[in-house]
Design a protein around this motif. Structure first.
Motif, PDB file in Angstrom:
ATOM      1  N   GLU A 264       0.828  -1.212   0.000  1.00 61.03           N
ATOM      2  CA  GLU A 264       0.000   0.000   0.000  1.00 61.03           C
ATOM      3  C   GLU A 264       0.860   1.258   0.000  1.00 61.03           C
ATOM      4  OE1 GLU A 264      -2.421  -1.154   3.258  1.00 61.03           O
ATOM      5  OE2 GLU A 264      -3.890  -2.106   1.921  1.00 61.03           O
ATOM      6  N   LYS A 265       1.944   1.216   0.759  1.00 56.97           N
ATOM      7  CA  LYS A 265       2.850   2.379   0.822  1.00 56.97           C
ATOM      8  C   LYS A 265       3.506   2.616  -0.539  1.00 56.97           C
ATOM      9  CE  LYS A 265       3.024   4.440   4.114  1.00 56.97           C
ATOM     10  NZ  LYS A 265       2.274   5.670   4.395  1.00 56.97           N
ATOM     11  N   LEU A 266       3.872   1.534  -1.224  1.00 58.92           N
ATOM     12  CA  LEU A 266       4.495   1.690  -2.546  1.00 58.92           C
ATOM     13  C   LEU A 266       3.521   2.362  -3.511  1.00 58.92           C
ATOM     14  CD1 LEU A 266       6.309  -1.740  -3.016  1.00 58.92           C
ATOM     15  CD2 LEU A 266       7.335   0.450  -2.372  1.00 58.92           C
ATOM     16  N   ARG A 267       2.261   1.969  -3.391  1.00 56.43           N
ATOM     17  CA  ARG A 267       1.245   2.574  -4.273  1.00 56.43           C
ATOM     18  C   ARG A 267       1.168   4.077  -3.987  1.00 56.43           C
ATOM     19  NH1 ARG A 267      -4.273  -0.651  -4.723  1.00 56.43           N
ATOM     20  NH2 ARG A 267      -3.321  -1.741  -6.477  1.00 56.43           N
ATOM     21  N   GLU A 268       1.185   4.426  -2.697  1.00 55.95           N
ATOM     22  CA  GLU A 268       1.151   5.847  -2.305  1.00 55.95           C
ATOM     23  C   GLU A 268       2.382   6.591  -2.838  1.00 55.95           C
ATOM     24  OE1 GLU A 268       0.407   6.042   1.982  1.00 55.95           O
ATOM     25  OE2 GLU A 268       1.164   8.107   1.972  1.00 55.95           O
ATOM     26  N   MET A 269       3.488   5.885  -2.994  1.00 51.71           N
ATOM     27  CA  MET A 269       4.725   6.509  -3.494  1.00 51.71           C
ATOM     28  C   MET A 269       4.714   6.623  -5.023  1.00 51.71           C
ATOM     29  SD  MET A 269       7.414   4.460  -1.040  1.00 51.71           S
ATOM     30  CE  MET A 269       8.908   5.441  -1.121  1.00 51.71           C
ATOM     31  N   GLY A 270       3.646   6.140  -5.642  1.00 53.20           N
ATOM     32  CA  GLY A 270       3.529   6.244  -7.098  1.00 53.20           C
ATOM     33  C   GLY A 270       4.192   5.105  -7.852  1.00 53.20           C
ATOM     34  N   CYS A 271       4.464   3.990  -7.176  1.00 57.62           N
ATOM     35  CA  CYS A 271       5.109   2.849  -7.857  1.00 57.62           C
ATOM     36  C   CYS A 271       4.090   2.061  -8.677  1.00 57.62           C
ATOM     37  CB  CYS A 271       5.724   1.902  -6.827  1.00 57.62           C
ATOM     38  SG  CYS A 271       7.024   2.656  -5.865  1.00 57.62           S
ATOM     39  N   ASN A 272       4.589   1.370  -9.689  1.00 59.37           N
ATOM     40  CA  ASN A 272       3.732   0.509 -10.501  1.00 59.37           C
ATOM     41  C   ASN A 272       3.603  -0.840  -9.805  1.00 59.37           C
ATOM     42  OD1 ASN A 272       3.476   2.427 -12.560  1.00 59.37           O
ATOM     43  ND2 ASN A 272       5.520   1.854 -13.324  1.00 59.37           N
ATOM     44  N   ILE A 273       2.556  -0.963  -9.013  1.00 62.39           N
ATOM     45  CA  ILE A 273       2.388  -2.192  -8.229  1.00 62.39           C
ATOM     46  C   ILE A 273       0.910  -2.531  -8.139  1.00 62.39           C
ATOM     47  CG2 ILE A 273       2.465  -0.828  -6.042  1.00 62.39           C
ATOM     48  CD1 ILE A 273       4.100  -4.042  -5.829  1.00 62.39           C
ATOM     49  N   ASN A 274       0.574  -3.790  -8.340  1.00 61.31           N
ATOM     50  CA  ASN A 274      -0.801  -4.256  -8.256  1.00 61.31           C
ATOM     51  C   ASN A 274      -0.842  -5.609  -7.594  1.00 61.31           C
ATOM     52  OD1 ASN A 274      -2.704  -2.413  -9.519  1.00 61.31           O
ATOM     53  ND2 ASN A 274      -1.305  -2.635 -11.264  1.00 61.31           N
ATOM     54  N   TRP A 275      -1.954  -5.917  -6.958  1.00 59.08           N
ATOM     55  CA  TRP A 275      -2.117  -7.247  -6.378  1.00 59.08           C
ATOM     56  C   TRP A 275      -3.581  -7.624  -6.407  1.00 59.08           C
ATOM     57  CZ3 TRP A 275      -0.807  -2.815  -3.853  1.00 59.08           C
ATOM     58  CH2 TRP A 275      -1.628  -2.379  -2.822  1.00 59.08           C
ATOM     59  N   GLU A 276      -3.809  -8.938  -6.394  1.00 58.49           N
ATOM     60  CA  GLU A 276      -5.179  -9.430  -6.468  1.00 58.49           C
ATOM     61  C   GLU A 276      -5.305 -10.733  -5.686  1.00 58.49           C
ATOM     62  OE1 GLU A 276      -8.482 -10.850  -9.725  1.00 58.49           O
ATOM     63  OE2 GLU A 276      -6.422 -10.516 -10.383  1.00 58.49           O
ATOM     64  N   VAL A 277      -6.345 -10.804  -4.858  1.00 53.14           N
ATOM     65  CA  VAL A 277      -6.592 -12.027  -4.085  1.00 53.14           C
ATOM     66  C   VAL A 277      -7.335 -13.010  -4.982  1.00 53.14           C
ATOM     67  CG1 VAL A 277      -7.830 -12.993  -2.096  1.00 53.14           C
ATOM     68  CG2 VAL A 277      -6.691 -10.767  -1.902  1.00 53.14           C
ATOM     69  N   THR A 278      -6.853 -14.241  -5.046  1.00 51.78           N
ATOM     70  CA  THR A 278      -7.504 -15.227  -5.913  1.00 51.78           C
ATOM     71  C   THR A 278      -8.126 -16.383  -5.128  1.00 51.78           C
ATOM     72  OG1 THR A 278      -5.351 -16.256  -6.227  1.00 51.78           O
ATOM     73  CG2 THR A 278      -6.086 -14.754  -7.959  1.00 51.78           C
ATOM     74  N   GLU A 279      -7.699 -16.584  -3.877  1.00 55.43           N
ATOM     75  CA  GLU A 279      -8.287 -17.674  -3.073  1.00 55.43           C
ATOM     76  C   GLU A 279      -8.011 -17.448  -1.586  1.00 55.43           C
ATOM     77  OE1 GLU A 279      -6.080 -21.456  -3.032  1.00 55.43           O
ATOM     78  OE2 GLU A 279      -4.632 -20.532  -4.388  1.00 55.43           O
ATOM     79  N   TYR A 280      -8.653 -18.274  -0.765  1.00 56.94           N
ATOM     80  CA  TYR A 280      -8.444 -18.221   0.692  1.00 56.94           C
ATOM     81  C   TYR A 280      -8.013 -19.601   1.178  1.00 56.94           C
ATOM     82  CZ  TYR A 280     -10.533 -13.625   0.938  1.00 56.94           C
ATOM     83  OH  TYR A 280     -10.774 -12.282   0.782  1.00 56.94           O
ATOM     84  N   ARG A 281      -7.037 -19.634   2.107  1.00 54.82           N
ATOM     85  CA  ARG A 281      -6.633 -20.912   2.713  1.00 54.82           C
ATOM     86  C   ARG A 281      -6.621 -20.753   4.215  1.00 54.82           C
ATOM     87  NH1 ARG A 281      -1.292 -21.765  -0.816  1.00 54.82           N
ATOM     88  NH2 ARG A 281      -2.249 -21.255  -2.814  1.00 54.82           N
ATOM     89  N   LEU A 282      -7.426 -21.546   4.910  1.00 52.11           N
ATOM     90  CA  LEU A 282      -7.628 -21.385   6.364  1.00 52.11           C
ATOM     91  C   LEU A 282      -7.869 -19.901   6.690  1.00 52.11           C
ATOM     92  CD1 LEU A 282      -5.178 -23.727   8.356  1.00 52.11           C
ATOM     93  CD2 LEU A 282      -7.524 -24.162   7.678  1.00 52.11           C
ATOM     94  N   ASN A 283      -8.762 -19.296   5.957  1.00 55.12           N
ATOM     95  CA  ASN A 283      -9.138 -17.874   6.146  1.00 55.12           C
ATOM     96  C   ASN A 283      -8.078 -16.870   5.693  1.00 55.12           C
ATOM     97  OD1 ASN A 283     -11.547 -18.686   7.207  1.00 55.12           O
ATOM     98  ND2 ASN A 283     -11.027 -18.208   9.334  1.00 55.12           N
ATOM     99  N   GLU A 284      -6.966 -17.321   5.143  1.00 47.00           N
ATOM    100  CA  GLU A 284      -5.901 -16.385   4.760  1.00 47.00           C
ATOM    101  C   GLU A 284      -5.975 -16.082   3.255  1.00 47.00           C
ATOM    102  OE1 GLU A 284      -3.663 -14.850   6.535  1.00 47.00           O
ATOM    103  OE2 GLU A 284      -3.767 -15.898   8.457  1.00 47.00           O
TER     104      GLU A 284
END
Ligand code: S3P
Length: 421
Positions: A264-284
Motif C-alpha cells: 500500500e505504501k508503494l502505491r502511495e509513493m507512485g510505484c507501478n504495483i498491483n495485487w489481487e486475491v484469488t483464493e483463501y486458505r484457512l481464512n488467509e
C-alpha cells in the motif's frame, strides 16, 4: 561468507514464487502439535527459523514426518529432556513460551547470541498473570527462560504495550487451555494469523478489530498449503521497481491485509504495483502481485499505526526511499531496535556506507532522495533482512556492494542470491 553483488544491467523479468510464509509455517507447526488428529502441511518454509520451531517441538515429543515438500505432524506434547534452542527466531521463543506455559511440565528455552538480547519480559509478564511459573535471565528480561507450566491457567484481560503479534499469539495459545476468557487488546492491529487459523480450526475465539478473546478449546487437525511470504517478496518487488525495464509477477503469495502495508505504501509513493486475491486458505487471502519499473517515485511518511503492517519491510522500504523524490520520514518504529539486529542503526550505518543520505531518529529514519547508490563494503549485522536489502542495493549501485556474513539470508530465504542473479 562474503558476497559481492554487481550492478544489474538487464531488466528483472519473469514469473516467480517466493519461499513459503515464515509466520504461517511457525503457526502451522505449533497448531498441528496441539490439534486433535494428524495434520498435513504442504509447502512449509524449510529455512532456519522454522526449522528451530520444528526441532523444539520434536524435543517435546511431537512427531514430524518429512516427505519431499510435505510435512505430516502428530502431536502429543510432553516434557522435553533437554533445553529447547530457538536459534535466531523470536517467533519460536515467544510463541513457545505461551504454549508451554499451558502444559504441566518443565522446559527451558534459549536462543542464539542475538535472540538472547531480545526482550522477553513482554511475554513473561502476562503469562505469569495467567499463573504460569515462568522466569527469565536478568530479572525476566532475557532468554534463557524456564517454565513450569500448569494444566489450567487462568484467563486474563490484557492490554498490550506494543503491537506485537508474537506477544498476542503467546497469550492466545496459553488462553486455549486457560479457565474463563482470555482477552488481548492491541494498540494497533498486528498480523492476525494465529487468530485466523484458530478460528478456522474450530477454537472458541472472537475477533473484533484490535480485541481478541479466546476460551479453553480444542482444535482439529488440518491440511494447509502454505502460501509465499510477502516479506520475502518485498525484495524481488524492490528490484523490479528500481531496475529499468523490469516487470515481474509473483504467484501464490499471502495477501493478508495485516501484512501488505508495504504494498500500500508503494502505491502511495507512485510505484507501478498491483495485487489481487484469488483464493483463501484457512481464512488467509492468497493471490498474485505484479510490479514493474517505476520512474517517478515520491517520498512518503510512515506513521506509528502503519508500522505493524510493514514491520519487516522497513529495511527494503528505506532502500527504495533513497530513489524517491523528497524526504521519506519513518516514525514510531522503535520496535525495529529489538529485531534480529537494531534495524534503525543497521539500516542507517549500512545504507550510508553505500551512498544513501539517511539520518537515524530515536524512533525512525529520515531518508533524502533521490541519491545515487555508489556501492562499497557492508555488513549484514547477522540479520537476514539487512543482508537482502544490501544485496538489492548492490544491484542498483554504480560499482557493486560487498556484504560480509551474507549467509544470514538463510534464516528466511534460502537460495536468495541465485534468484536475484
Ligand atoms: C512475527 C511478528 C513480528 C515480525 C516477525 C514475525 C510473527 O514480530 O517482526 O518477523 O510471526 O508473529 P513482532 O510481533 O514482535 O512485532
Amino acid at each position: 561468507m562474503k558476497v559481492k553483488i554487481t550492478p544489474r544491467k538487464v531488466p528483472f523479468t519473469g514469473e516467480f514464487e517466493v519461499p513459503p510464509d515464515k509466520s504461517i509455517t511457525h503457526r502451522a507447526y505449533i497448531l498441528a502439535s496441539i490439534a486433535e488428529g494428524p495434520s498435513l502441511i504442504e509447502n512449509p518454509l524449510r529455512a532456519k527459523d522454522c526449522n528451530s520451531t520444528m526441532e523444539c517441538l520434536t524435543r517435546c515429543g511431537v512427531e514430524f514426518h518429512i516427505d519431499g515438500n510435505r510435512v505430516s505432524v502428530r502431536g502429543n506434547l510432553r516434557e522435553p529432556d533437554d533445553i529447547l534452542d530457538a536459534g535466531n527466531s523470536g517467533t519460536t521463543a515467544r510463541l513457545l513460551c505461551g504454549l508451554l506455559s499451558s502444559y504441566p511440565f518443565f522446559s527451558v528455552i534459549t536462543g542464539d547470541e542475538s535472540l538472547r538480547k531480545r526482550p522477553m519480559a513482554r511475554v513473561i509478564k502476562p503469562l505469569r498473570m495467567m499463573q504460569a511459573e515462568i522466569i527469565g535471565r536478568n530479572e525476566d528480561r532475557f532468554l534463557p527462560v524456564a517454565i513450569k507450566g500448569r494444566e489450567e491457567l487462568v484467563g486474563i484481560e490484557y492490554k498490550l504495550d506494543v503491537a506485537s503479534a508474537q506477544v498476542k499469539s503467546a497469550i492466545l495459545l496459553a488462553g486455549l487451555r486457560a479457565s474463563g476468557k482470555t482477552v488481548v487488546i492491541e494498540p494497533a492491529k498486528s498480523r492476525d494469523h494465529t487468530e485466523n487459523m484458530l478460528k478456522a480450526l474450530g477454537a472458541k475465539i472472537e475477533i473484533e478489530e484490535n480485541r481478541i478473546s479466546v476460551e479453553r478449546s480444542k482444535i482439529r487437525g488440518f491440511h494447509l498449503r502454505v502460501p509465499g511470504d510477502p516479506s520475502s517478496a518485498s525484495f524481488l518487488i524492490a528490484i523490479a521497481l528500481l531496475i529499468p525495464g523490469s516487470h515481474i509477477t509473483i504467484k501464490n503469495v499471502l495477501l493478508n491485509p495485516t501484512r501488505i502495508g508495504f504494498l500500500e505504501k508503494l502505491r502511495e509513493m507512485g510505484c507501478n504495483i498491483n495485487w489481487e486475491v484469488t483464493e483463501y486458505r484457512l481464512n488467509e487471502p492468497v493471490g498474485v502481485i505484479e510490479a514493474s519499473y517505476s520512474e517517478e517515485i515520491k517520498a512518503v511518511k510512515v506513521n506509528k499505526e502503519e508500522i505493524p503492517s510493514m514491520i519487516d519491510e522497513i529495511p527494503i522500504l528505506s532502500l527504495i526511499a533513497t530513489r524517491a523524490h523528497g524526504i521519506t520520514e519513518i516514525r514510531g518504529a522503535e520496535e525495529l531496535r529489538v529485531k534480529e539486529s537494531d534495524r534503525l542503526k543497521s539500516i542507517r550505518e549500512e545504507l550510508s556506507r553505500i551512498g544513501a543520505k539517511i539520518e537515524e531518529l530515536p524512533d525512525g529514519l529520515l531518508i533524502e532522495g533521490p541519491a545515487e547508490i555508489e556501492g562499497g563494503n557492508t555488513h549484514s549485522h547477522r540479520d537476514h533482512r539487512i543482508a537482502m536489502t544490501l544485496a538489492v542495493g548492490g544491484l542498483i549501485s554504480r560499482r557493486g556492494v560487498e556484504i560480509e556474513e551474507a549467509e544470514w539470508v538463510d534464516i528466511s530465504f534460502p537460495g536468495f542470491f541465485q534468484v536475484i542473479s
